[in-house]
Design a protein around this motif. Structure first.
Motif, PDB file in Angstrom:
ATOM      1  N   ASN A  40     -10.383  19.355   4.727  1.00 17.98           N
ATOM      2  CA  ASN A  40     -10.559  20.758   4.382  1.00 17.98           C
ATOM      3  C   ASN A  40      -9.798  21.694   5.320  1.00 17.98           C
ATOM      4  N   ALA A  41      -9.618  21.299   6.566  1.00 16.28           N
ATOM      5  CA  ALA A  41      -8.881  22.129   7.511  1.00 16.28           C
ATOM      6  C   ALA A  41      -7.415  22.250   7.126  1.00 16.28           C
ATOM      7  N   LYS A  42      -6.861  21.184   6.567  1.00 24.86           N
ATOM      8  CA  LYS A  42      -5.455  21.180   6.165  1.00 24.86           C
ATOM      9  C   LYS A  42      -5.255  21.475   4.685  1.00 24.86           C
ATOM     10  N   ALA A  43      -6.344  21.551   3.929  1.00 24.94           N
ATOM     11  CA  ALA A  43      -6.286  21.760   2.476  1.00 24.94           C
ATOM     12  C   ALA A  43      -5.447  20.674   1.800  1.00 24.94           C
ATOM     13  N   ILE A  44      -5.734  19.412   2.145  1.00 25.14           N
ATOM     14  CA  ILE A  44      -5.030  18.273   1.588  1.00 25.14           C
ATOM     15  C   ILE A  44      -6.036  17.245   1.098  1.00 25.14           C
ATOM     16  N   MET A  45      -5.816  16.719  -0.101  1.00 22.17           N
ATOM     17  CA  MET A  45      -6.555  15.574  -0.612  1.00 22.17           C
ATOM     18  C   MET A  45      -5.634  14.360  -0.574  1.00 22.17           C
ATOM     19  N   TYR A  46      -6.201  13.204  -0.237  1.00 27.29           N
ATOM     20  CA  TYR A  46      -5.430  11.975  -0.124  1.00 27.29           C
ATOM     21  C   TYR A  46      -5.931  10.919  -1.107  1.00 27.29           C
ATOM     22  N   LEU A  47      -5.039  10.012  -1.459  1.00 22.80           N
ATOM     23  CA  LEU A  47      -5.415   8.809  -2.182  1.00 22.80           C
ATOM     24  C   LEU A  47      -4.746   7.631  -1.493  1.00 22.80           C
ATOM     25  N   GLN A  48      -5.540   6.850  -0.769  1.00 21.79           N
ATOM     26  CA  GLN A  48      -5.045   5.644  -0.126  1.00 21.79           C
ATOM     27  C   GLN A  48      -5.140   4.501  -1.127  1.00 21.79           C
ATOM     28  N   MET A  49      -4.010   3.902  -1.457  1.00 23.05           N
ATOM     29  CA  MET A  49      -3.939   2.850  -2.458  1.00 23.05           C
ATOM     30  C   MET A  49      -3.545   1.551  -1.776  1.00 23.05           C
ATOM     31  N   SER A  50      -4.430   0.559  -1.838  1.00 21.55           N
ATOM     32  CA  SER A  50      -4.195  -0.737  -1.214  1.00 21.55           C
ATOM     33  C   SER A  50      -4.114  -1.825  -2.279  1.00 21.55           C
ATOM     34  N   ASN A  51      -3.496  -2.943  -1.912  1.00 21.72           N
ATOM     35  CA  ASN A  51      -3.361  -4.075  -2.827  1.00 21.72           C
ATOM     36  C   ASN A  51      -2.877  -3.632  -4.204  1.00 21.72           C
ATOM     37  N   LEU A  52      -1.797  -2.885  -4.210  1.00 23.36           N
ATOM     38  CA  LEU A  52      -1.271  -2.359  -5.470  1.00 23.36           C
ATOM     39  C   LEU A  52      -0.812  -3.481  -6.391  1.00 23.36           C
ATOM     40  N   GLN A  53      -1.038  -3.275  -7.680  1.00 24.05           N
ATOM     41  CA  GLN A  53      -0.697  -4.248  -8.703  1.00 24.05           C
ATOM     42  C   GLN A  53       0.234  -3.629  -9.730  1.00 24.05           C
ATOM     43  N   LEU A  54       0.849  -4.481 -10.562  1.00 20.69           N
ATOM     44  CA  LEU A  54       1.773  -3.995 -11.579  1.00 20.69           C
ATOM     45  C   LEU A  54       1.117  -2.951 -12.481  1.00 20.69           C
ATOM     46  N   ALA A  55      -0.173  -3.131 -12.782  1.00 28.06           N
ATOM     47  CA  ALA A  55      -0.884  -2.217 -13.668  1.00 28.06           C
ATOM     48  C   ALA A  55      -1.103  -0.838 -13.063  1.00 28.06           C
ATOM     49  N   ASP A  56      -0.876  -0.696 -11.765  1.00 29.18           N
ATOM     50  CA  ASP A  56      -1.022   0.599 -11.119  1.00 29.18           C
ATOM     51  C   ASP A  56       0.213   1.476 -11.283  1.00 29.18           C
ATOM     52  N   THR A  57       1.271   0.934 -11.819  1.00 26.01           N
ATOM     53  CA  THR A  57       2.483   1.717 -12.050  1.00 26.01           C
ATOM     54  C   THR A  57       2.180   2.874 -12.996  1.00 26.01           C
TER      55      THR A  57
ATOM     56  N   SER B 119       0.817  -1.205   0.000  1.00 26.71           N
ATOM     57  CA  SER B 119       0.000   0.000   0.000  1.00 26.71           C
ATOM     58  C   SER B 119       0.852   1.257   0.000  1.00 26.71           C
ATOM     59  N   LEU B 120       0.259   2.332  -0.499  1.00 26.52           N
ATOM     60  CA  LEU B 120       0.838   3.667  -0.444  1.00 26.52           C
ATOM     61  C   LEU B 120      -0.277   4.669  -0.213  1.00 26.52           C
ATOM     62  N   ARG B 121       0.060   5.790   0.399  1.00 34.30           N
ATOM     63  CA  ARG B 121      -0.876   6.898   0.505  1.00 34.30           C
ATOM     64  C   ARG B 121      -0.269   8.140  -0.135  1.00 34.30           C
ATOM     65  N   LEU B 122      -0.960   8.681  -1.120  1.00 34.43           N
ATOM     66  CA  LEU B 122      -0.548   9.911  -1.767  1.00 34.43           C
ATOM     67  C   LEU B 122      -1.255  11.102  -1.126  1.00 34.43           C
ATOM     68  N   SER B 123      -0.576  12.240  -1.125  1.00 31.64           N
ATOM     69  CA  SER B 123      -1.151  13.479  -0.627  1.00 31.64           C
ATOM     70  C   SER B 123      -1.048  14.557  -1.693  1.00 31.64           C
ATOM     71  N   CYS B 124      -2.038  15.426  -1.742  1.00 32.80           N
ATOM     72  CA  CYS B 124      -2.033  16.579  -2.628  1.00 32.80           C
ATOM     73  C   CYS B 124      -2.258  17.815  -1.774  1.00 32.80           C
TER      74      CYS B 124
ATOM     75  N   ARG C  69     -10.079  -0.847  -4.143  1.00 33.73           N
ATOM     76  CA  ARG C  69      -8.696  -0.838  -3.666  1.00 33.73           C
ATOM     77  C   ARG C  69      -8.207   0.556  -3.278  1.00 33.73           C
ATOM     78  N   PHE C  70      -8.711   1.583  -3.946  1.00 31.72           N
ATOM     79  CA  PHE C  70      -8.288   2.958  -3.689  1.00 31.72           C
ATOM     80  C   PHE C  70      -9.393   3.712  -2.955  1.00 31.72           C
ATOM     81  N   THR C  71      -8.992   4.635  -2.085  1.00 37.19           N
ATOM     82  CA  THR C  71      -9.932   5.487  -1.372  1.00 37.19           C
ATOM     83  C   THR C  71      -9.449   6.932  -1.423  1.00 37.19           C
ATOM     84  N   VAL C  72     -10.299   7.820  -1.935  1.00 39.18           N
ATOM     85  CA  VAL C  72      -9.974   9.240  -1.979  1.00 39.18           C
ATOM     86  C   VAL C  72     -10.682   9.944  -0.818  1.00 39.18           C
ATOM     87  N   SER C  73      -9.999  10.885  -0.202  1.00 39.84           N
ATOM     88  CA  SER C  73     -10.576  11.645   0.894  1.00 39.84           C
ATOM     89  C   SER C  73      -9.975  13.043   0.896  1.00 39.84           C
TER      90      SER C  73
END
Length: 113
Positions: free
Chosen positions: A73-90, A17-22, A66-70
């Protein structure tokens, strides 16, 4: 001046898994619909997830379940939680603000064994 920057990319093995932040500045964050896109070499950039001002979410079929976006608003950040990543997600993953057609520079996610 609007600034958009992605964080959290990296190299992982299949199933991990990975979690991305924006992080966004320069706009009233809570008023904007936001989205995550990804792009693989030689292919078009495609949307993988989006979230409305009211927190309604949707996903591309390829990542559904597999992915969850959230958003925080208080921090002005959007997240993408990515679970069970696969080769095709590269891909390089981009944060997007549709209303003003603003993009971040992207963060690379590589899945390999």
């Amino acid at each position: 001046q609007v600034e958009v920057e992605e964080f959290g990319g990296g190299s992982v093995q299949p199933g991990e898994s990975l979690r991305l932040s924006c992080v966004i500045s320069g706009i009233p964050f809570s008023r904007y619909k936001l989205a995550w896109y990804r792009q693989k070499p030689g292919e078009q950039r495609t949307r993988v997830a989006h979230i409305t001002e009211d927190g309604l979410v949707s996903y591309a079929d390829s990542v559904k379940g597999r992915f969850t976006v959230s958003r925080d608003n208080a921090k002005a950040i959007m997240y993408l939680q990515m679970s069970n990543l696969q080769l095709a997600d590269t891909a390089k993953y981009y944060c997007h603000i549709p209303l003003i057609i603003k993009w971040g520079h992207g963060t690379q996610v590589t899945v390999h064994s």
